[in-house]
Design an enzyme around this catalytic site. Structure first.
Site, PDB file in Angstrom:
ATOM      1  N   TYR A 113      28.669 -21.634   5.066  1.00  0.00           N
ATOM      2  CA  TYR A 113      28.330 -21.064   6.377  1.00  0.00           C
ATOM      3  C   TYR A 113      26.821 -20.968   6.575  1.00  0.00           C
ATOM      4  O   TYR A 113      26.094 -20.701   5.627  1.00  0.00           O
ATOM      5  CB  TYR A 113      28.937 -19.661   6.491  1.00  0.00           C
ATOM      6  CG  TYR A 113      28.653 -19.030   7.824  1.00  0.00           C
ATOM      7  CD1 TYR A 113      29.390 -19.386   8.939  1.00  0.00           C
ATOM      8  CD2 TYR A 113      27.628 -18.104   7.976  1.00  0.00           C
ATOM      9  CE1 TYR A 113      29.117 -18.827  10.175  1.00  0.00           C
ATOM     10  CE2 TYR A 113      27.342 -17.541   9.209  1.00  0.00           C
ATOM     11  CZ  TYR A 113      28.093 -17.908  10.306  1.00  0.00           C
ATOM     12  OH  TYR A 113      27.819 -17.366  11.527  1.00  0.00           O
ATOM     13  N   TRP A 115      23.431 -21.268   9.868  1.00  0.00           N
ATOM     14  CA  TRP A 115      22.942 -21.849  11.121  1.00  0.00           C
ATOM     15  C   TRP A 115      22.092 -23.092  10.927  1.00  0.00           C
ATOM     16  O   TRP A 115      21.873 -23.840  11.860  1.00  0.00           O
ATOM     17  CB  TRP A 115      22.132 -20.800  11.889  1.00  0.00           C
ATOM     18  CG  TRP A 115      22.967 -19.983  12.799  1.00  0.00           C
ATOM     19  CD1 TRP A 115      24.056 -19.226  12.463  1.00  0.00           C
ATOM     20  CD2 TRP A 115      22.782 -19.837  14.211  1.00  0.00           C
ATOM     21  NE1 TRP A 115      24.562 -18.616  13.579  1.00  0.00           N
ATOM     22  CE2 TRP A 115      23.792 -18.960  14.669  1.00  0.00           C
ATOM     23  CE3 TRP A 115      21.868 -20.338  15.126  1.00  0.00           C
ATOM     24  CZ2 TRP A 115      23.911 -18.598  16.011  1.00  0.00           C
ATOM     25  CZ3 TRP A 115      21.981 -19.965  16.457  1.00  0.00           C
ATOM     26  CH2 TRP A 115      23.008 -19.113  16.884  1.00  0.00           C
TER      27      TRP A 115
HETATM   28  N1  LIG Z   1      23.893  -6.782   7.675  1.00  0.00           N
HETATM   29  C1  LIG Z   1      24.142  -7.801   8.488  1.00  0.00           C
HETATM   30  N2  LIG Z   1      24.280  -9.033   7.981  1.00  0.00           N
HETATM   31  C2  LIG Z   1      24.513 -10.075   8.801  1.00  0.00           C
HETATM   32  C3  LIG Z   1      24.631  -9.885  10.189  1.00  0.00           C
HETATM   33  C4  LIG Z   1      24.508  -8.565  10.700  1.00  0.00           C
HETATM   34  O1  LIG Z   1      24.628  -8.328  11.915  1.00  0.00           O
HETATM   35  N3  LIG Z   1      24.242  -7.557   9.828  1.00  0.00           N
HETATM   36  N4  LIG Z   1      24.873 -10.966  10.999  1.00  0.00           N
HETATM   37  C5  LIG Z   1      25.561 -12.103  10.409  1.00  0.00           C
HETATM   38  C6  LIG Z   1      25.512 -13.257  11.287  1.00  0.00           C
HETATM   39  S1  LIG Z   1      26.186 -13.020  12.845  1.00  0.00           S
HETATM   40  C7  LIG Z   1      25.057 -14.468  10.900  1.00  0.00           C
HETATM   41  S2  LIG Z   1      25.231 -15.791  11.969  1.00  0.00           S
HETATM   42  C8  LIG Z   1      24.482 -14.699   9.565  1.00  0.00           C
HETATM   43  C9  LIG Z   1      23.332 -15.698   9.536  1.00  0.00           C
HETATM   44  O2  LIG Z   1      23.155 -16.170   8.259  1.00  0.00           O
HETATM   45  P1  LIG Z   1      22.642 -17.647   7.951  1.00  0.00           P
HETATM   46  O3  LIG Z   1      23.070 -18.590   9.013  1.00  0.00           O
HETATM   47  O4  LIG Z   1      22.997 -17.981   6.563  1.00  0.00           O
HETATM   48  O5  LIG Z   1      21.086 -17.425   8.075  1.00  0.00           O
HETATM   49  P2  LIG Z   1      19.887 -18.445   8.211  1.00  0.00           P
HETATM   50  O6  LIG Z   1      18.665 -17.732   7.765  1.00  0.00           O
HETATM   51  O7  LIG Z   1      19.863 -19.008   9.601  1.00  0.00           O
HETATM   52  O8  LIG Z   1      20.249 -19.574   7.160  1.00  0.00           O
HETATM   53  C10 LIG Z   1      20.086 -20.918   7.396  1.00  0.00           C
HETATM   54  C11 LIG Z   1      19.472 -21.567   6.161  1.00  0.00           C
HETATM   55  O9  LIG Z   1      19.471 -22.973   6.369  1.00  0.00           O
HETATM   56  C12 LIG Z   1      18.214 -23.499   5.964  1.00  0.00           C
HETATM   57  N5  LIG Z   1      17.998 -24.762   6.703  1.00  0.00           N
HETATM   58  C13 LIG Z   1      17.404 -24.941   7.892  1.00  0.00           C
HETATM   59  N6  LIG Z   1      17.450 -26.231   8.240  1.00  0.00           N
HETATM   60  C14 LIG Z   1      18.083 -26.898   7.248  1.00  0.00           C
HETATM   61  C15 LIG Z   1      18.444 -28.271   7.050  1.00  0.00           C
HETATM   62  O10 LIG Z   1      18.198 -29.145   7.871  1.00  0.00           O
HETATM   63  N7  LIG Z   1      19.111 -28.572   5.894  1.00  0.00           N
HETATM   64  C16 LIG Z   1      19.415 -27.630   4.965  1.00  0.00           C
HETATM   65  N8  LIG Z   1      20.060 -28.028   3.871  1.00  0.00           N
HETATM   66  N9  LIG Z   1      19.079 -26.328   5.133  1.00  0.00           N
HETATM   67  C17 LIG Z   1      18.436 -25.971   6.273  1.00  0.00           C
HETATM   68  C18 LIG Z   1      17.232 -22.418   6.294  1.00  0.00           C
HETATM   69  O11 LIG Z   1      16.038 -22.566   5.547  1.00  0.00           O
HETATM   70  C19 LIG Z   1      18.027 -21.160   5.929  1.00  0.00           C
HETATM   71  O12 LIG Z   1      17.827 -20.783   4.601  1.00  0.00           O
HETATM   72  O13 LIG Z   1      24.050 -13.442   9.021  1.00  0.00           O
HETATM   73  C20 LIG Z   1      25.090 -12.486   9.002  1.00  0.00           C
HETATM   74  N10 LIG Z   1      24.651 -11.317   8.267  1.00  0.00           N
HETATM   75  N1  LIG Z   2      16.038 -13.091  17.829  1.00  0.00           N
HETATM   76  C1  LIG Z   2      17.227 -13.351  17.305  1.00  0.00           C
HETATM   77  N2  LIG Z   2      18.300 -13.430  18.120  1.00  0.00           N
HETATM   78  C2  LIG Z   2      19.529 -13.675  17.607  1.00  0.00           C
HETATM   79  C3  LIG Z   2      19.718 -13.887  16.224  1.00  0.00           C
HETATM   80  C4  LIG Z   2      18.578 -13.781  15.383  1.00  0.00           C
HETATM   81  O1  LIG Z   2      18.664 -13.913  14.150  1.00  0.00           O
HETATM   82  N3  LIG Z   2      17.370 -13.518  15.955  1.00  0.00           N
HETATM   83  N4  LIG Z   2      20.984 -14.156  15.730  1.00  0.00           N
HETATM   84  C5  LIG Z   2      21.998 -14.645  16.671  1.00  0.00           C
HETATM   85  C6  LIG Z   2      23.347 -14.506  16.128  1.00  0.00           C
HETATM   86  S1  LIG Z   2      23.809 -15.556  14.861  1.00  0.00           S
HETATM   87  C7  LIG Z   2      24.268 -13.637  16.615  1.00  0.00           C
HETATM   88  S2  LIG Z   2      25.844 -13.596  15.967  1.00  0.00           S
HETATM   89  C8  LIG Z   2      23.939 -12.729  17.708  1.00  0.00           C
HETATM   90  C9  LIG Z   2      24.492 -11.321  17.449  1.00  0.00           C
HETATM   91  O2  LIG Z   2      24.547 -10.588  18.611  1.00  0.00           O
HETATM   92  P1  LIG Z   2      25.085  -9.075  18.548  1.00  0.00           P
HETATM   93  O3  LIG Z   2      26.228  -8.984  17.632  1.00  0.00           O
HETATM   94  O4  LIG Z   2      25.261  -8.609  19.931  1.00  0.00           O
HETATM   95  O5  LIG Z   2      23.791  -8.381  17.950  1.00  0.00           O
HETATM   96  P2  LIG Z   2      23.403  -7.315  16.852  1.00  0.00           P
HETATM   97  O6  LIG Z   2      21.919  -7.481  16.804  1.00  0.00           O
HETATM   98  O7  LIG Z   2      24.191  -7.405  15.613  1.00  0.00           O
HETATM   99  O8  LIG Z   2      23.774  -5.918  17.492  1.00  0.00           O
HETATM  100  C10 LIG Z   2      23.333  -5.538  18.779  1.00  0.00           C
HETATM  101  C11 LIG Z   2      23.252  -4.034  18.844  1.00  0.00           C
HETATM  102  O9  LIG Z   2      24.533  -3.453  18.711  1.00  0.00           O
HETATM  103  C12 LIG Z   2      24.349  -2.093  18.361  1.00  0.00           C
HETATM  104  N5  LIG Z   2      25.525  -1.664  17.602  1.00  0.00           N
HETATM  105  C13 LIG Z   2      25.791  -1.819  16.291  1.00  0.00           C
HETATM  106  N6  LIG Z   2      26.992  -1.277  15.993  1.00  0.00           N
HETATM  107  C14 LIG Z   2      27.486  -0.768  17.148  1.00  0.00           C
HETATM  108  C15 LIG Z   2      28.690  -0.084  17.509  1.00  0.00           C
HETATM  109  O10 LIG Z   2      29.570   0.177  16.692  1.00  0.00           O
HETATM  110  N7  LIG Z   2      28.832   0.271  18.819  1.00  0.00           N
HETATM  111  C16 LIG Z   2      27.890   0.005  19.759  1.00  0.00           C
HETATM  112  N8  LIG Z   2      28.133   0.373  21.013  1.00  0.00           N
HETATM  113  N9  LIG Z   2      26.752  -0.634  19.445  1.00  0.00           N
HETATM  114  C17 LIG Z   2      26.558  -1.024  18.169  1.00  0.00           C
HETATM  115  C18 LIG Z   2      23.060  -2.013  17.556  1.00  0.00           C
HETATM  116  O11 LIG Z   2      22.251  -0.969  18.054  1.00  0.00           O
HETATM  117  C19 LIG Z   2      22.461  -3.404  17.721  1.00  0.00           C
HETATM  118  O12 LIG Z   2      21.084  -3.367  18.019  1.00  0.00           O
HETATM  119  O13 LIG Z   2      22.525 -12.648  17.873  1.00  0.00           O
HETATM  120  C20 LIG Z   2      21.928 -13.928  18.001  1.00  0.00           C
HETATM  121  N10 LIG Z   2      20.578 -13.739  18.458  1.00  0.00           N
HETATM  122 MO   LIG Z   3      25.836 -14.943  14.053  1.00  0.00          MO
END
Ligand SMILES: Nc1nc2c(c(=O)[nH]1)N[C@H]1C(S)=C(S)[C@@H](COP(=O)(O)OP(=O)(O)OC[C@H]3O[C@@H](n4cnc5c(=O)[nH]c(N)nc54)[C@H](O)[C@@H]3O)O[C@H]1N2
Ligand SMILES: Nc1nc2c(c(=O)[nH]1)N[C@H]1C(S)=C(S)[C@@H](COP(=O)(O)OP(=O)(O)OC[C@H]3O[C@@H](n4cnc5c(=O)[nH]c(N)nc54)[C@H](O)[C@@H]3O)O[C@H]1N2
Ligand SMILES: [Mo]
Length: 750
Positions: A113, A115
């Site tokens: 998994y 991005w």
């Molecule tokens: N506590 C907490 N944890 C969370 C979340 C949260 O809300 N709270 N959110 C979750 C969510 S929604 C997500 S989507 C995940 C995100 O987690 P990830 O998608 O694992 O995060 P990234 O840092 O985008 O990781 C992408 C990696 O790919 C590498 N990369 C970039 N380009 C390339 C390429 O061309 N080839 C290869 N081989 N590698 C490349 C980058 O250097 C990076 O290390 O985190 C999750 N974790």
């Molecule tokens: N700049 C930037 N933007 C991103 C990303 C990034 O890495 N950087 N990641 C992208 C990705 S992969 C994803 S999945 C999306 C995620 O998008 P979301 O899931 O919407 O985003 P989060 O930042 O996890 O949470 C948004 C807010 O929800 C609130 N929250 C947390 N728990 C609760 C709850 O139980 N109830 C309520 N009402 N609020 C709560 C927190 O205050 C938090 O700031 O964002 C995307 N956008």
């Molecule tokens: Mo995500």
């Protein structure tokens, strides 16, 4: 010589949108916003420093102990030996072949998994999946960390794949602007998160739209723990994390008891209300879900809850729910209950009414575009049947051969001997990283393709250096955007880095699968083929795009695919004629009670939405862990990407922890002070940012810091996942429950 230092400027795109890049010789020297983007992201500014950062991986590397004796011990602590490409590929291919022969392909985990980067062809996850399919398959994963729980529950309730509903059938911004009078935003709508989208949006519109809504007089209410989850001009109803279902039930109780529920809609378009109603009224459990009951749980005022319910019933109301609400224990419940609440209001299927998801989560949700197909690198077919819910990787590694439940099925965790990861950073993204570190010691071999020495790369046995998008040619296009890009190769590969495609072609060749993997094509051939397919499919829809050479010469173009006028929602035909346009649920209606879910017999997700207290929340605060930690997405970057360079900026690390003045004062913490955030699972450093924009009792620490080498003793830069819990949302969704975490904070001496 003059040529070498000549400055070239090109446009490229990324998950955070398009930007202009200056290149001098072999270096990226500057990055600037794309001129047509009204609210460009500032993320690219760090790019020149990140692409050439000392933490880039220059050569294939194999961990010393593994190279010498296949020792598992030492992952994350031992040093690596650099090897020439051919030798490293030989070793990796032989090891993959050994595992495949000894244990079968279901001993290989390729869920991988993450991005990675934008670009249609060089998409690391597609590449690794295609490679593993070409050699006989792999254990895959279902869903995402973003929306895994919603993807499981929502088809039961509204009869459509969640992401299809979200991207194709929700009301667009225009419709909301023209019709919605009350916008009730659970978890807010935050332009900070809308910077980012899969493949990138070019014109970032979210902030502009919310501004227009407010200016027009729409009442926008942000419900959640942080005021900053919605732009200025929105009202803030502070509630405790994890308590939204109780609040929604309180609102529903007002509608039911005051005769405001739309009986006609409930009768015609839903099933099971009569089985839910006794619970709502407390007839089945002696607990009426009144505003007073809800107030005691969520911390809002009962009078305010009542007033909001009245307003929602009296005006065209759109309920929006952030993805974060389902990234918590029992995340199925607020998602299901939001549909029930909207159904009781009776506005589902009316323009600007009903319910929608993730409007602020990523950019592009809310844009109304004509869909164009094509340009997906085919991944082949996977002969291995085993699929785990994506966020259950720790459990899988800990419990090989053990049964678990997922969405009505009893499954068995596979016995994984080899992990291949490309394009993700599990030691950033997974919960309870100290526990993952332990579980990660079990497989015999871990192979990672990465541009940078991330915590995951450091915990691998074999590491292949991958290029970044700036070192290879690609095509940029997102289905949520109306631009098309030729992404030029701006600089030569850094060090000896290779494209993922070249790495996998090399491995496939050694494993006798080169024809299956490459189909005789090199990267250029694939780019031309994918683009040609896109071009002809677009032409079928009346959209003309230049040929490949033409696009390359233009660098980028705007596609004429904006849909004019309001879009038509998924529910509109159903609302108008339920018999002719039934939903894809068993009943053909919105399921307030689901016989199917009821039949699963899950106490953590019964037959209708219920309030289930999470195992960690403010209602069960302990002396050891009195504060609720939310860990949102970082504003200054995408997840853990570009982190190495950002961390170099003086004062930027550890990451800022938002904490309320009362909680800070109680602990003697001043704004800017270094603090320790801790619970029994781990501890990290952070820098206190004292603010009244967060609910007392709640602290917020964004994700994205690289996990330090010391692991969880005291993670130096502030990775919240040393604190979070690795527990599925329920047996139904098995999503990540990152937002369900209690901690304490203390000043850090010295
Ligand atoms: N506590 C907490 N944890 C969370 C979340 C949260 O809300 N709270 N959110 C979750 C969510 S929604 C997500 S989507 C995940 C995100 O987690 P990830 O998608 O694992 O995060 P990234 O840092 O985008 O990781 C992408 C990696 O790919 C590498 N990369 C970039 N380009 C390339 C390429 O061309 N080839 C290869 N081989 N590698 C490349 C980058 O250097 C990076 O290390 O985190 C999750 N974790
Ligand atoms: N700049 C930037 N933007 C991103 C990303 C990034 O890495 N950087 N990641 C992208 C990705 S992969 C994803 S999945 C999306 C995620 O998008 P979301 O899931 O919407 O985003 P989060 O930042 O996890 O949470 C948004 C807010 O929800 C609130 N929250 C947390 N728990 C609760 C709850 O139980 N109830 C309520 N009402 N609020 C709560 C927190 O205050 C938090 O700031 O964002 C995307 N956008
Ligand atoms: Mo995500």
């Amino acid at each position: 010589m003059a040529r070498e230092t000549e400055l070239r400027t090109r446009v490229t795109t990324s998950h955070w949108g398009a930007f202009e890049v200056d290149v001098a010789g072999e270096r990226i020297v500057a990055a600037r916003p794309f001129a047509l983007d009204p609210t460009p992201s500032e993320i690219p500014a760090i790019l020149p420093a990140a692409v050439h950062h000392a933490s880039r991986i220059h050569r294939p590397a194999i961990r010393r102990g593994w190279l010498q004796s296949r020792a598992r011990a030492g992952r994350g602590s031992e040093d690596f030996v650099d090897l020439p490409w051919d030798e490293a590929l030989d070793i990796a291919a032989a090891e993959i072949g050994r595992v495949r022969a000894a244990h079968g392909n279901s001993a290989i985990f390729g869920g991988s998994y993450g991005w990675s980067s934008a670009g249609r062809f060089h998409h690391a996850q597609s590449q690794v999946h295609r490679f593993l399919n070409s050699i006989g398959g792999y254990v895959a994963s279902f869903g995402s960390y973003s929306t895994g729980c919603a993807q499981a529950i929502m088809p039961h309730v509204i009869g459509v794949e969640f992401l299809k509903f979200l991207y194709e059938h929700q009301d667009g911004w225009h419709t909301i602007h023209d019709h919605t009078e009350t916008l009730v935003m659970f978890g807010g709508i935050n332009p900070k998160n809308s910077q980012v989208s899969m493949g990138g949006v070019t014109e970032h519109e979210t902030a502009g739209w919310i501004g227009r809504f407010v200016a027009r007089g729409m009442r926008c209410v942000n419900i959640g723990p942080q005021r900053t989850d919605a732009p200025d001009g929105c009202a803030w109803l502070p509630v405790r994390p994890g308590s939204d279902t109780a609040l929604m039930l309180g609102l529903a109780h007002v509608l039911e008891t005051e005769g405001l529920a739309d009986r006609a809609f409930l009768n015609r378009c839903t099933t099971g209300y009569e089985r839910f109603r006794p619970y709502l009224l407390g007839e089945s459990d002696d607990v009426p879900k009144s505003p007073e009951w809800a107030a005691a749980i969520c911390g809002a005022d009962a009078g305010e809850i009542r007033a909001l319910a009245h307003r929602m019933a009296a005006t065209r109301t759109l309920i929006t729910v952030a993805w974060s609400l389902q990234r918590g224990e029992h995340g199925e419940q607020p998602y299901w209950m939001s549909v029930v609440l909207a159904a009781m209001l009776g506005q589902i299927g009316l323009p600007g009414g009903g319910v929608g998801y993730g409007y602020g989560a990523i950019g592009g949700v809310g844009k109304s575009l004509i869909g164009l197909r094509g340009m997906t690198f085919p991944q082949g077919t996977n002969p291995v049947q085993e699929v785990i819910p994506v966020a259950r990787i720790g459990d899988m590694l800990r419990n090989p051969g053990q049964p678990y439940d997922f969405n009505g099925r009893r499954l068995t965790y596979p016995d994984i001997r080899l992990i291949y990861w490309a394009g993700g950073n599990p030691f950033h993204h997974h919960q309870d990283l100290n526990a993952l570190h332990e579980a990660w010691q079990r497989p015999e071999t871990i192979i990672v393709n990465e541009p940078w020495w991330t915590a995951t790369a450091k915990r691998a046995d074999i590491v292949f250096p991958a290029t970044t998008p700036y070192e290879r040619e690609d095509i940029g296009r997102s289905s949520l955007d109306d631009y098309l890009f030729h992404m030029p190769r701006l600089i030569p590969a850094v060090g000896e880095a290779r494209d993922d495609y070249a790495i996998f072609a090399g491995l496939a060749g050694r494993l006798g699968a080169r024809p299956a993997y490459t189909e005789g094509r090199d990267a250029q051939d694939w780019l031309h083929a994918l683009y040609a397919e896109f071009r002809s499919l677009a032409a079928e829809q009346g959209v003309e795009v230049p040929d490949y050479a033409g696009l390359k010469a233009r660098n980028w173009m705007r596609l004429p695919i904006r849909a004019e006028g309001p879009n038509r929602s998924y529910f509109a035909p159903f609302r108008e004629n339920r018999e002719a346009h039934p939903l894809g649920t068993p009943s053909g209606r919105i399921e307030i009670f689901s016989d199917r879910i009821d039949g699963f017999g899950y106490d953590d997700c019964p037959g209708h939405p219920v309030w289930l207290p999470p195992s960690e929340w403010l209602g069960a605060a302990t002396h050891e862990a009195p504060l609720h930690l939310v860990s949102p997405q970082p504003g200054d970057k995408l997840h853990s990407q570009l982190e190495a360079a950002l961390a170099d900026v003086p004062g930027a690390r550890p990451v800022a922890l938002a904490i309320h003045p009362e909680d800070a004062a109680l602990r003697g913490i001043a704004s800017g002070a270094l603090v320790r955030v801790f619970n029994p699972r781990g501890a990290c450093r952070a820098r206190a940012a004292v603010t009244a924009d967060i609910l007392p009792g709640v602290v917020a620490l964004p994700t994205g810091a690289w996990l330090g080498d010391a692991g969880g003793n005291l993670d130096p830069d502030g990775n919240p996942n040393v604190l979070t819990r690795d527990l599925g949302t329920s047996r139904l969704g098995q999503g990540s429950s990152a937002h369900t975490t209690m901690v304490d904070v203390a000043p850090l001496e010295g």
